[in-house]
Design a protein around this motif. Structure first.
Motif, mmCIF file in Angstrom:
data_model
loop_
_atom_site.group_PDB
_atom_site.id
_atom_site.type_symbol
_atom_site.label_atom_id
_atom_site.label_comp_id
_atom_site.label_asym_id
_atom_site.label_seq_id
_atom_site.Cartn_x
_atom_site.Cartn_y
_atom_site.Cartn_z
ATOM 1 N N ARG A 63 0.835 -1.202 0.000
ATOM 2 C CA ARG A 63 0.000 0.000 0.000
ATOM 3 C C ARG A 63 0.864 1.244 0.000
ATOM 4 O O ARG A 63 0.626 2.183 -0.755
ATOM 5 N N HIS A 64 1.884 1.254 0.825
ATOM 6 C CA HIS A 64 2.767 2.417 0.891
ATOM 7 C C HIS A 64 3.524 2.614 -0.421
ATOM 8 O O HIS A 64 3.735 3.748 -0.853
ATOM 9 N N TYR A 65 3.913 1.540 -1.062
ATOM 10 C CA TYR A 65 4.603 1.630 -2.358
ATOM 11 C C TYR A 65 3.715 2.350 -3.372
ATOM 12 O O TYR A 65 4.169 3.241 -4.087
ATOM 13 N N PHE A 66 2.450 1.970 -3.421
ATOM 14 C CA PHE A 66 1.550 2.529 -4.422
ATOM 15 C C PHE A 66 1.021 3.915 -4.066
ATOM 16 O O PHE A 66 0.578 4.645 -4.956
ATOM 17 N N THR A 67 1.058 4.311 -2.803
ATOM 18 C CA THR A 67 0.456 5.587 -2.413
ATOM 19 C C THR A 67 1.464 6.640 -1.963
ATOM 20 O O THR A 67 1.057 7.762 -1.653
ATOM 21 N N ALA A 68 2.747 6.322 -1.940
ATOM 22 C CA ALA A 68 3.762 7.285 -1.479
ATOM 23 C C ALA A 68 3.796 8.509 -2.397
ATOM 24 O O ALA A 68 3.810 8.377 -3.622
ATOM 25 N N ASN A 69 3.795 9.688 -1.780
ATOM 26 C CA ASN A 69 3.869 10.956 -2.511
ATOM 27 C C ASN A 69 4.970 11.811 -1.922
ATOM 28 O O ASN A 69 5.333 11.663 -0.764
ATOM 29 N N GLY A 70 5.476 12.750 -2.718
ATOM 30 C CA GLY A 70 6.440 13.702 -2.211
ATOM 31 C C GLY A 70 7.751 13.621 -2.941
ATOM 32 O O GLY A 70 8.001 12.731 -3.760
ATOM 33 N N MET A 124 -0.975 8.465 4.598
ATOM 34 C CA MET A 124 -0.759 9.063 3.281
ATOM 35 C C MET A 124 0.512 9.912 3.261
ATOM 36 O O MET A 124 1.042 10.206 2.211
ATOM 37 N N ASP A 125 0.984 10.312 4.417
ATOM 38 C CA ASP A 125 2.197 11.117 4.547
ATOM 39 C C ASP A 125 3.413 10.190 4.513
ATOM 40 O O ASP A 125 3.449 9.174 5.222
ATOM 41 N N LEU A 126 4.409 10.523 3.708
ATOM 42 C CA LEU A 126 5.572 9.659 3.523
ATOM 43 C C LEU A 126 6.307 9.386 4.837
ATOM 44 O O LEU A 126 6.652 8.237 5.128
ATOM 45 N N GLN A 127 6.512 10.404 5.652
ATOM 46 C CA GLN A 127 7.205 10.202 6.923
ATOM 47 C C GLN A 127 6.378 9.333 7.880
ATOM 48 O O GLN A 127 6.926 8.529 8.626
ATOM 49 N N ALA A 128 5.060 9.482 7.845
ATOM 50 C CA ALA A 128 4.197 8.629 8.672
ATOM 51 C C ALA A 128 4.297 7.178 8.202
ATOM 52 O O ALA A 128 4.286 6.253 9.021
ATOM 53 N N MET A 129 4.411 6.974 6.894
ATOM 54 C CA MET A 129 4.601 5.620 6.353
ATOM 55 C C MET A 129 5.911 5.020 6.847
ATOM 56 O O MET A 129 5.948 3.867 7.293
ATOM 57 N N VAL A 130 6.969 5.801 6.750
ATOM 58 C CA VAL A 130 8.278 5.315 7.204
ATOM 59 C C VAL A 130 8.216 4.974 8.685
ATOM 60 O O VAL A 130 8.681 3.909 9.104
#
Length: 182
Positions: A63-70, A124-130
């Motif tokens: 999910r993170h791979y497909f939705t990462a933005n920034g 949805m936030d890249l840092q939150a994903m990490v």
């Protein structure tokens, strides 16, 4: 002391009678000899929970791979996919070991999250994903450490497999830590 080993002060000698007895009893058990004792069912349960964790991690990373933005997202998203594939390989190894132990790998989507040690994440936030992935990797590290300690010499093959997976999980955690702040 393991009954298949006779310790003498001057040398170690295998007990061939015990080896022959273990090898010829319950042939339908495959590699699982009586020395696995009462621990096999507990180990299969631990492995099925680890399987659920790995599968949830695959789904979260995908999910993170497909939705990462920034700005930094393409490089980090590519690593999310690498991690997803590595977690999938872990799940395959665990499922294979469960079958070798005479168990049934539990891939049921109905209970996946309940059995997983890690959480799914819809950030949805890249840092939150990490951050979510780092927390999940740290959960995996601690879970595998505890499993390795619990299993000890009760099942050396499973222990070694878990040690290999633990190495990967520690590498994932280190990479994710390095991405925080990008």
């Amino acid at each position: 002391m393991n009954t298949a080993v006779k310790e003498r002060p001057d040398r170690l000698v295998l007990d061939q009678t015990a080896i022959d007895a273990a090898a010829s009893k319950d042939l339908d058990e495959g590699a699982v000899t009586p020395s696995y004792g009462p621990w096999r069912d507990d180990i299969v349960k631990l492995l099925n929970d680890a399987l659920a964790t790995e599968l949830v991690c695959v789904l979260r990373y995908k999910r993170h791979y497909f939705t990462a933005n920034g700005e930094a997202s393409p490089a980090i998203a590519d690593e999310f996919l690498v991690h997803a594939n590595e977690e999938s390989a872990h799940a395959d190894k665990i499922a294979e070991r469960i079958v070798q132990l005479g168990g049934e790998p539990d891939f049921s989507p109905k209970t996946l999250l309940d059995r997983s040690h890690a959480e799914y994440d819809e950030s949805m936030d890249l840092q939150a994903m990490v951050r979510a992935n780092l927390v999940a990797e740290r959960i995996a590290v601690e879970t595998y450490r505890q499993m390795i300690a619990l299993i000890g010499d009760k099942d050396p093959t499973t222990r070694r497999m878990l040690e290999e997976i633990l190495t990967d999980e520690e590498e994932h955690a280190d990479e994710l830590r390095d991405w925080l702040g990008h």
